[in-house]
Design a protein around this motif. Structure first.
Motif, short mmCIF file in Angstrom:
data_model
loop_
_atom_site.label_atom_id
_atom_site.label_comp_id
_atom_site.label_asym_id
_atom_site.label_seq_id
_atom_site.Cartn_x
_atom_site.Cartn_y
_atom_site.Cartn_z
N ALA A 1 0.82 -1.21 0.00
CA ALA A 1 0.00 0.00 0.00
C ALA A 1 0.86 1.26 0.00
CB ALA A 1 -0.93 0.00 1.20
N LEU A 2 2.03 1.17 0.63
CA LEU A 2 2.95 2.31 0.67
C LEU A 2 3.90 2.32 -0.53
CD1 LEU A 2 3.94 2.22 4.47
CD2 LEU A 2 2.43 3.87 3.35
N ASN A 3 3.76 1.31 -1.39
CA ASN A 3 4.64 1.17 -2.56
C ASN A 3 6.10 1.14 -2.13
OD1 ASN A 3 5.15 0.87 -5.33
ND2 ASN A 3 5.44 3.08 -5.61
N LEU A 4 6.36 0.38 -1.06
CA LEU A 4 7.69 0.34 -0.47
C LEU A 4 8.60 -0.61 -1.24
CD1 LEU A 4 9.48 1.25 1.90
CD2 LEU A 4 8.62 -0.70 3.20
N LYS A 5 9.72 -0.07 -1.72
CA LYS A 5 10.70 -0.86 -2.44
C LYS A 5 12.09 -0.52 -1.91
CE LYS A 5 7.98 -1.03 -6.72
NZ LYS A 5 7.92 -0.65 -8.16
N ARG A 6 12.81 -1.55 -1.48
CA ARG A 6 14.16 -1.32 -0.95
C ARG A 6 15.14 -1.21 -2.09
NH1 ARG A 6 18.89 -3.80 0.06
NH2 ARG A 6 18.18 -5.73 -0.91
N ARG A 7 15.97 -0.19 -2.02
CA ARG A 7 17.02 -0.02 -3.02
C ARG A 7 18.35 -0.45 -2.42
NH1 ARG A 7 19.42 5.77 -5.12
NH2 ARG A 7 21.10 4.91 -6.40
N ASP A 8 19.04 -1.33 -3.10
CA ASP A 8 20.33 -1.82 -2.62
C ASP A 8 21.38 -0.72 -2.74
OD1 ASP A 8 21.66 -4.81 -2.14
OD2 ASP A 8 23.06 -3.33 -2.93
N ILE A 9 22.26 -0.59 -1.74
CA ILE A 9 23.24 0.50 -1.78
C ILE A 9 24.28 0.30 -2.87
CG2 ILE A 9 22.99 1.02 0.67
CD1 ILE A 9 25.71 -0.35 1.13
N PHE A 10 24.40 -0.92 -3.39
CA PHE A 10 25.42 -1.18 -4.41
C PHE A 10 24.89 -1.03 -5.83
CE2 PHE A 10 26.62 -3.80 -0.68
CZ PHE A 10 27.79 -3.14 -0.35
N GLU A 11 23.63 -0.67 -5.98
CA GLU A 11 23.06 -0.57 -7.31
C GLU A 11 23.72 0.52 -8.15
OE1 GLU A 11 18.86 0.00 -7.20
OE2 GLU A 11 18.46 -1.94 -6.28
N GLU A 12 24.18 1.59 -7.48
CA GLU A 12 24.75 2.72 -8.22
C GLU A 12 26.14 2.43 -8.74
OE1 GLU A 12 24.65 5.58 -5.06
OE2 GLU A 12 26.68 5.11 -4.43
N ASP A 13 26.81 1.41 -8.17
CA ASP A 13 28.20 1.13 -8.55
C ASP A 13 28.29 0.57 -9.96
OD1 ASP A 13 29.25 0.05 -5.22
OD2 ASP A 13 29.01 2.02 -6.15
#
Length: 391
Positions: free
Chosen positions: A379-391
């Motif tokens: 309902a909150l559209n919660l999605k975890r973003r991994d800290i290594f995705e930007e690398d």
């Protein structure tokens, strides 16, 4: 040969050790699939060739980690000859300056504190919070210099000490392991592990004041009124609340300094709870999701509750706030004692994993209504973003 690949178990382990120095072997389950992580550690204790998949560089015939100590003090550290691997993540200089050129104390108190910080880092890494020193926005305590925080950030107590927040001559003593900036707010962070936290009011109040000052200089936050308290299980939450009820000395109570204390268990569910904090104005979003405007108390009631629905006073424990929960229980006890209400007039909303804890703590003083964590996250559209995705 083992590949050093961004986001792999090896990459995460090395990144965490670069910031924590050492890690308790009993908590390896926080780093991913426990069986896979333990198998990796067993390999890394033997001479290996480690290849950087991004650059093609390799380091051969080195042990990457060693394990020393026993029981709860059993600790995992980088092997000295493997320290050059830290160059691959731009962390060697910070590691060597922070940990006395790779010299660690065998003192139990030092190991215990390092382990508390390490577990906290693992929790925030699992929740997608940034903690790498070279990736964090720089905090300073000299002048007003507002900056943007694109993603939630955790600063260890070591980082805070470098800008003067936890200097011994200012705080005398503090158990803080760091501070986190998330969802347009700042939280002091503590990790009690398997024991009830022993608070030192004077040290913690000075630490809070130091955080207030740094937040005013670097952010739009004017006051740090909330804290995160990590614990091994909800048994620690119960013990903390019971100790608070017994303690008459205000300066030794967990809620004397911070009005909100968000309890987070040291497990994967706790990581999901942390993800809520990353949402801007997350508490309001939760309450808007749960209640109609006309049902909300908006903090104007005569005691702590979130809404009144058909004559029933409702508290949302989806925020895991022990301070608010304690005040709610005390208000119910007083109302029943003075014959102004019954248990049927009170209700607490919670996630599945919180239900047993609340039933034990409230002991029939209020109804418990369970919501599915997955439904609320959706309902909150919660999605975890991994800290290594930007690398």
């Amino acid at each position: 040969m083992i590949s050093f690949r961004t986001g792999s178990h090896l990459h995460r382990l090395i990144t965490l050790l670069s910031a924590a120095g050492e890690f308790p072997t009993q908590s390896l389950y926080l780093l991913g699939n426990e069986k896979e992580v333990k198998e990796l550690v067993a390999k890394l204790k033997q001479p290996q060739t480690i290849r950087n998949s991004k650059t093609g560089e390799s380091i051969s015939f080195v042990k990457v980690v060693n394990v020393s100590g026993n029981g709860q003090r059993k600790t995992l550290r980088l092997y000295k000859n493997a320290v050059p691997i830290l160059k691959w993540i731009d962390a060697e200089d910070y590691y060597m300056s922070s940990f006395r050129s790779h010299k660690f104390s065998g003192d139990e108190e030092h190991i215990e504190r390092n382990h508390r910080v390490a577990e906290t880092l693992a929790m925030f890494m699992g929740a997608g919070f940034e903690f790498r020193k070279n990736k964090l926005p720089i905090l300073q305590n000299v002048e007003i210099r507002k900056k943007q925080f694109v993603r939630p950030c955790f600063y260890t107590s070591r980082c805070l000490k470098q800008i003067g927040i936890t200097e011994a001559n200012k705080t005398k003593f503090t158990r803080i392991v760091g501070a986190v900036l998330a969802g347009n707010d700042c939280y002091a962070v503590y990790n009690t592990r398997n024991a009830v936290m022993k608070w030192c009011g004077n040290g913690e109040s000075k630490t809070q004041y130091g955080l207030d000052e740094v937040m005013r200089l670097n952010t739009e936050i004017s006051r740090v009124g909330s804290a995160i308290l990590f614990g091994a299980s909800y048994k620690i939450a119960i013990a903390t609340l019971e100790e608070t009820a017994r303690n008459q000395k205000l300066q030794l109570r967990f809620d004397a300094i911070y009005n909100c204390i968000h309890f987070i268990p040291l497990n994967k569910i706790g990581m999901r709870q942390l993800c809520l904090l990353a949402i801007p104005n997350w508490k309001e979003q939760l309450l808007d999701l749960l209640f109609e405007d006309e049902q909300r108390s908006y903090g104007l009631g005569t005691f702590d509750y979130d809404a009144c629905v058909d004559g029933v006073y409702v508290l949302s424990h989806l925020d895991s706030d022990l301070g608010k929960l304690r005040r709610f229980k005390e208000a119910i006890e007083e109302a029943i004692e003075k014959h102004r209400g019954t248990a049927d007039q009170y209700e607490v909303l919670c996630f599945e994993d919180q239900a047993a804890f609340l039933k034990k703590y409230l002991s029939g003083l209020a109804k418990i209504r369970v919501l599915k964590r997955a439904d609320v996250e959706a309902a909150l559209n919660l999605k975890r973003r991994d800290i290594f995705e930007e690398d």
